[in-house]
Structure formats: structure tokens, C-alpha cells
Design an enzyme around this catalytic site. Structure first.
Site, PDB file in Angstrom:
ATOM      1  N   HIS A   1       0.817  -1.209   0.000  1.00 44.91           N
ATOM      2  CA  HIS A   1       0.000   0.000   0.000  1.00 44.91           C
ATOM      3  C   HIS A   1       0.858   1.269   0.000  1.00 44.91           C
ATOM      4  O   HIS A   1       1.762   1.418   0.830  1.00 44.91           O
ATOM      5  CB  HIS A   1      -0.906  -0.012   1.229  1.00 44.91           C
ATOM      6  CG  HIS A   1      -1.966   1.040   1.208  1.00 44.91           C
ATOM      7  ND1 HIS A   1      -3.143   0.871   0.521  1.00 44.91           N
ATOM      8  CD2 HIS A   1      -2.017   2.278   1.755  1.00 44.91           C
ATOM      9  CE1 HIS A   1      -3.882   1.965   0.654  1.00 44.91           C
ATOM     10  NE2 HIS A   1      -3.221   2.831   1.404  1.00 44.91           N
TER      11      HIS A   1
ATOM     12  N   VAL B   1       1.561  -1.584   5.606  1.00 45.45           N
ATOM     13  CA  VAL B   1       2.476  -1.540   4.466  1.00 45.45           C
ATOM     14  C   VAL B   1       2.127  -2.580   3.410  1.00 45.45           C
ATOM     15  O   VAL B   1       2.773  -2.646   2.370  1.00 45.45           O
ATOM     16  CB  VAL B   1       3.957  -1.746   4.884  1.00 45.45           C
ATOM     17  CG1 VAL B   1       4.393  -0.662   5.858  1.00 45.45           C
ATOM     18  CG2 VAL B   1       4.174  -3.133   5.473  1.00 45.45           C
ATOM     19  N   GLU B   2       1.119  -3.405   3.668  1.00 45.19           N
ATOM     20  CA  GLU B   2       0.761  -4.426   2.678  1.00 45.19           C
ATOM     21  C   GLU B   2      -0.627  -4.106   2.099  1.00 45.19           C
ATOM     22  O   GLU B   2      -0.747  -3.287   1.204  1.00 45.19           O
ATOM     23  CB  GLU B   2       0.851  -5.826   3.311  1.00 45.19           C
ATOM     24  CG  GLU B   2       2.290  -6.112   3.789  1.00 45.19           C
ATOM     25  CD  GLU B   2       2.489  -7.528   4.300  1.00 45.19           C
ATOM     26  OE1 GLU B   2       2.301  -8.481   3.535  1.00 45.19           O
ATOM     27  OE2 GLU B   2       2.850  -7.684   5.487  1.00 45.19           O
ATOM     28  N   MET B   3      -1.690  -4.692   2.633  1.00 45.37           N
ATOM     29  CA  MET B   3      -3.002  -4.467   2.033  1.00 45.37           C
ATOM     30  C   MET B   3      -3.812  -3.385   2.761  1.00 45.37           C
ATOM     31  O   MET B   3      -4.820  -2.902   2.238  1.00 45.37           O
ATOM     32  CB  MET B   3      -3.759  -5.795   1.945  1.00 45.37           C
ATOM     33  CG  MET B   3      -3.048  -6.771   0.988  1.00 45.37           C
ATOM     34  SD  MET B   3      -3.570  -8.495   1.152  1.00 45.37           S
ATOM     35  CE  MET B   3      -5.110  -8.494   0.234  1.00 45.37           C
TER      36      MET B   3
END
Lengths: 338, 338
Positions: free
Chosen positions: A84, A126-128
Site C-alpha cells: 500500500h 504496508v501491505e493491504m
């Protein structure tokens, strides 16, 4: 004399197999049973849809498939994944292939199974970068998903839930098993491994690699310090990431990681939790030095790499699912960083 | 009397079909022929691999599939796509499904075919941010790709090229054809359309929608000003994007766009080049007002939407390809913005 040589060759093969079977295990021929999660065709089908659905991320850009790409060995071929807002994750994305057979999930083993694991990246900023509430709202907004959840979790009054989403993803991921030449050889096919791969297997056992990388996934089932004999440079082992210490808060667990499962390792560069090494022979040499204090001869490295190549399995045949279309009630993608 | 009513119903159906066949065309039952690009199984297979390969992007994050997701109607369900460095593209990503049958590609028709189109996003700084040289170096670094190119382009001394990459992708995309209930009806199956959808089709013709949205893709084959009668608000038609004017530099082409192909439109929200409208009934009403000066009654909108729903086709069955693994010579992902 020829007969004797052949006989002794066959006896050697049997000996090596006998030794190997005490350390490793061939992949099962059926989908592994899951704890508290009965695997049904409906659950697998739903889990596949969810695995491929980018609407599980806040931005609508990332799905499980993004970093666990089934076209490229079940990982993303990046040092660390991009998520993200173009943020980078802290550790290399491990392969989803055969992951169901690991003792625990993530590099530090902090998730006990794939259902627990699946909930992590979906919520990680920091991912989804999504939330369980938003995920459930998204799924509930599409009647076809609601029907699929009801079929996958019959009798569950609250079928569409974040927990059931994770269980369905786990059920799909449990199907991602990749039988390899090494399995065929363990199962009795002498010709499944080349002479070089067999020599590599013998070295893998004799040098001590198999002390940590053992079991059905040739790793994935124990925790060991990275740099047991000699710490690699901070480029490869960044000082800030203390591994399992963050899970157990036990001093002895500093720089301890789960032994990497080595199936399909030839497909999943770059290597180590830092993703800093791209070359498999180099990774093998670093392991030999840091974990065993051994400087390998070039032919030994080549033999070990040949053995590791025999762990590349038949990749799963997965048909891209047809996902339900959004409705006016479906939450819109949000690309801003929270 | 019943017999007469049935007869007149059948006659009406035949009339409507006759009229419809003068305007529209059912999808072909075979893969369309391509200009200067013979479609072979080897080329399709290679093109599929390339379509799914994120290593065609500089970052290793995006493939063609990222914005033309075959799980979600061949597009990405975003207003405008997110690309390299989390930058946003200027226009909504159109579906790749049946795109081979469009007269030209992109919202402004600036690419004459899908091979030309495929080269665009790979090089666009806000999308895949790569260069032809880097793409060719990436492909040449993997022996399995080199073999696939040689098999797909036999007799071509320079098989691994940016042009051939584009041709292979075009060949794969030409297979993405989605026969729909509307095709079955055009082909003679009276029961393939509901009464509401048939009423919608009649309206679609009578009101004048089919003046622009015609042919095999119910659009995709002509250029028209957005806001022929009445310009929609700048939220929907941003002043800065003058559409085909940028291609032709002709004053009359300001705010001119290719008529949207309407197959699978129910799967590909949000709508318009700006991607600002998420609701299909709202998009239909905006079109009626801006292009035809018509305020639709609610039941007319519902009928038109029912007709558009009959354009949702059987989605292609695509198995995820197994891509070649990187080698030490493969260029590494670069996530920095150039």
C-alpha cells in the site's frame, strides 16, 4: 565384476534412501487435513476467489496473489514486497506453495497456521492496509460472495466473517502441493534424481544442512539462529530485525528464524528474510559458512544446488476464478496512506 | 386469439432480431484473424506467459494482468489504475475482453491494434515504467523464454524482440472472447433474453444509443464527442483531458472519445474515461442526457440496464501460466521513480 558394481550401486541407493527417509518425508498425495477447518470443495473454491481478489486490500490493488504469485513459484521475486502506498515490507515474501506443511507461518513463526497468517498482510499498513470490518462489508456487498460463504460454511449463522475468510483461504492454500523429483525418488524411483543431485543430497546430510532443513518441507519446522557459527554481514542480516525475539522476547531468540522450507527454492530468489541474495549457489555458500563454518568447494556447491533443484515440483494448475462484480454498496478503493 | 398473439409475438421477435442484426453482430466462434500476426498455439501460450509476467515492469510489481484482471471482467475496478511508484494513470483501464474486436485501442484510439497497445503501458512512466531494451534483456536472460519465442516465431532470426513480445500478447488477448446471452439471442435463441432485456434493446435502438454503440462489440468502433447535446460536469468530464484531440490535433476532436464497447459493462465499473461513475444505471442516465438530451423514466433505465446485463459473457477459462525462473543475468526490480 560389473554385476557386483551394479549391485553395490543399488545397495548404495537403498542406503541413501533409507537415511533420507529418516530425515525427510515425501509430500502427501491428498490435501492435508487442517486443524479446526474441514476442507470441502466449496471452501476451496471460495478460498481461491478470495486469494485472487484485490478488493481485500484497501486500495483494490493487491490480493494474496500479488505477493504469492502462482505463476512465479508462489512468491513475488522481490527483496521485500511492495504494498500500500508503494511502501516496502520488512521481510522477503515466502512461497505459499506447500506452506500448509510448515510447522508455523512467517519467517518468525508468529502465526500458527495459514488461517492466522492470512489475516496478517490484509491488515498490515504496508501491505493491504485493510480492516476486518471493511473486508466483511466488502464481501457482504456482493450477493454471490454471500452465497459462496453460506455454501462453504453451512450451518454457520454468521457465515461471512473475517475468520471464515481466513479459513477459506487456508483451505485453498492447502491444495497448493508440488510433488517434485525428490518425492519420486523417496517413493522408490531411482531414476528421478541425477547422480549429481544424489551426491548433493549425500552432502546435504553429511555436512549437516539437514540438521535444520528436514521433514516434509526440507525446512519450515524449527527455529535456529542465522549465523550459528559466523554472523553474515549486516547487508544480509540487518541488525534491526531480531527475528523470533519479537515473538518470544527471549534473549536466546535474537536473530533466530524459522529454517526456510527449501521446496521450489530454485524458483524463489531472492533469498533469506532480507531478500538480499539473488544467486542460489551464493546463498548455499553463505549458509555453509554462517551455519556450519564450512567453505564449500565449487563442485560441492554445484552438487548441493543440483539436489535443491530436485525440490522444484510440478506447479499447481490453477484456473483464474471469476469474481463477483461490485454493487453500489461495495466500499470504494482507497489509495491514500492512512 | 392465443395463436394470433403467439404468432405476433414471434413476428415481433423476428422483427427486433432483424433490426438488431443490421446494427450488431454476434461474436465469432473462432479466434479472430490478426493483421500481420498469425495466431498459433505457441504464440498464444507465450503471450499468456507475458501477459501474466510482472517482470515486464521495471519494479516487478505490475503485469498486464494487474490492470486487466481476468478475475474481474478484464479491468481493475479502479477510477484510474495505480502504477509505478503509486502514481495514478490519467484514464480508466478498459477491459481486455473482446478488445481484439475494437476498431482501435485506448480511449482515444491512438493504437491501431492490441500489439501497438501492449507497448504503451509497459513504457509509460506512471504504469510499468520499463524500456524496450530492458524488457528484451529480461526475456533473453531466461532460456525458457528464449525457447518459447523461437517456437512462437520460427524462422525469425531475432525472435526475442519487443515487437514479437507485443505480437504474442496480442495473440493471447485475441482468445479472450466472451459469448453472452445477447449473442445466443442474435443467433436465434428467443429465450436467451428476458422480456425486460428485449424491451431494453428496443429502447437502445429507438432512443439512438446504437447510433454510436454498434457492431460486434456494441461500441469500440467510432469516435464521438462526450457531451454531444449537453456536456456533463467537470467531475465526470475533466477539462484537462481533451481525448482524441491529443491524437489528431483537430479542433473538432476536443473531448472526442472512442465509443465505449459495452460487452461485460456490468462487470467493469467504474465508468467513463474518468472512472468517476460507479453505478451502471447512473451511467446510463448520464449518457442519455449528455448524448441524446433524453431524461429517462426509471423503468426505461431498468430496461436498458437489463439489456446491458445480457452483454455479460462467459468469462474465459485461463490457467495461470508457469513462468520461467530468473537467472543471475535477469535485471533486478527497480522500484525507484525515474
Amino acid at each position: 565384476m560389473l554385476a557386483m558394481a551394479l549391485l553395490s550401486g543399488a545397495a548404495y541407493a537403498d542406503d541413501l534412501r533409507q537415511t533420507a527417509l529418516e530425515i525427510f518425508k515425501p509430500l502427501p498425495s491428498t490435501i492435508p487435513a487442517l486443524k479446526d477447518n474441514i476442507v470441502t470443495p466449496e471452501k476451496i473454491e471460495l478460498g481461491k476467489a478470495l486469494f485472487f481478489d484485490p478488493r481485500l486490500s484497501a486500495s483494490g490493488v493487491f490480493s494474496c496473489y500479488s505477493c504469492h504469485n502462482l505463476a512465479t513459484g508462489g512468491d513475488d521475486n522481490m527483496e521485500t514486497s511492495v504494498g500500500h502506498g508503494w511502501q516496502k515490507g520488512p521481510r522477503n515474501s515466502p512461497t505459499v506453495l506447500n506452506a500448509v506443511l510448515n510447522e508455523a507461518q512467517f519467517w518468525d513463526g508468529r502465526a500458527e497456521d495459514l488461517a492466522a497468517q492470512a489475516k496478517g498482510p490484509i491488515q498490515a499498513g504496508v501491505e493491504m492496509a485493510n480492516t476486518p470490518d471493511q473486508v466483511v462489508a466488502t464481501l457482504n456487498s456482493m450477493p454471490a460472495y454471500v452465497s459462496q460463504f453460506k455454501a462453504a460454511f453451512p450451518g454457520d449463522g454468521d457465515a461471512v466473517s473475517f475468520d471464515n475468510m481466513a479459513k477459506a483461504i487456508e483451505a485453498f492454500e492447502a491444495t497448493l502441493i508440488t510433488p517434485a523429483p525428490f518425492d519420486a525418488w523417496l517413493n522408490g524411483d531411482d531414476n528421478a534424481l541425477t547422480q549429481e543431485a544424489k551426491a548433493g543430497l549425500q552432502l546435504f546430510i553429511d555436512k549437516g544442512c539437514s540438521a535444520c532443513h528436514s521433514g516434509v518441507n526440507v525446512g519450515g519446522n524449527g527455529y535456529y539462529p542465522f549465523g550459528l557459527i559466523e554472523k553474515p554481514g549486516s547487508e544480509i542480516l540487518p541488525a534491526g530485525d531480531k527475528g523470533r525475539f519479537a515473538v518470544t522476547e527471549t534473549a536466546g531468540d535474537e536473530y533466530v528464524f524459522r529454517a526456510s522450507p527449501l521446496r521450489n527454492i530454485a524458483l524463489t530468489a531472492p533469498y533469506f528474510h532480507s531478500g538480499k541474495v539473488w544467486d542460489l549457489p551464493v546463498a548455499v555458500e553463505i549458509m555453509a559458512e554462517s551455519q556450519l563454518g564450512e567453505a564449500l568447494k565449487p563442485e560441492e556447491t554445484a552438487q548441493l544446488v543440483a539436489f535443491l533443484g530436485s525440490l522444484t515440483g510440478k506447479q499447481p494448475e490453477v484456473t483464474v476464478p471469476v469474481l463477483p462484480a461490485e454493487t453500489p454498496a461495495t466500499p470504494r478503493p482507497v489509495t491514500e496512506i492512512r
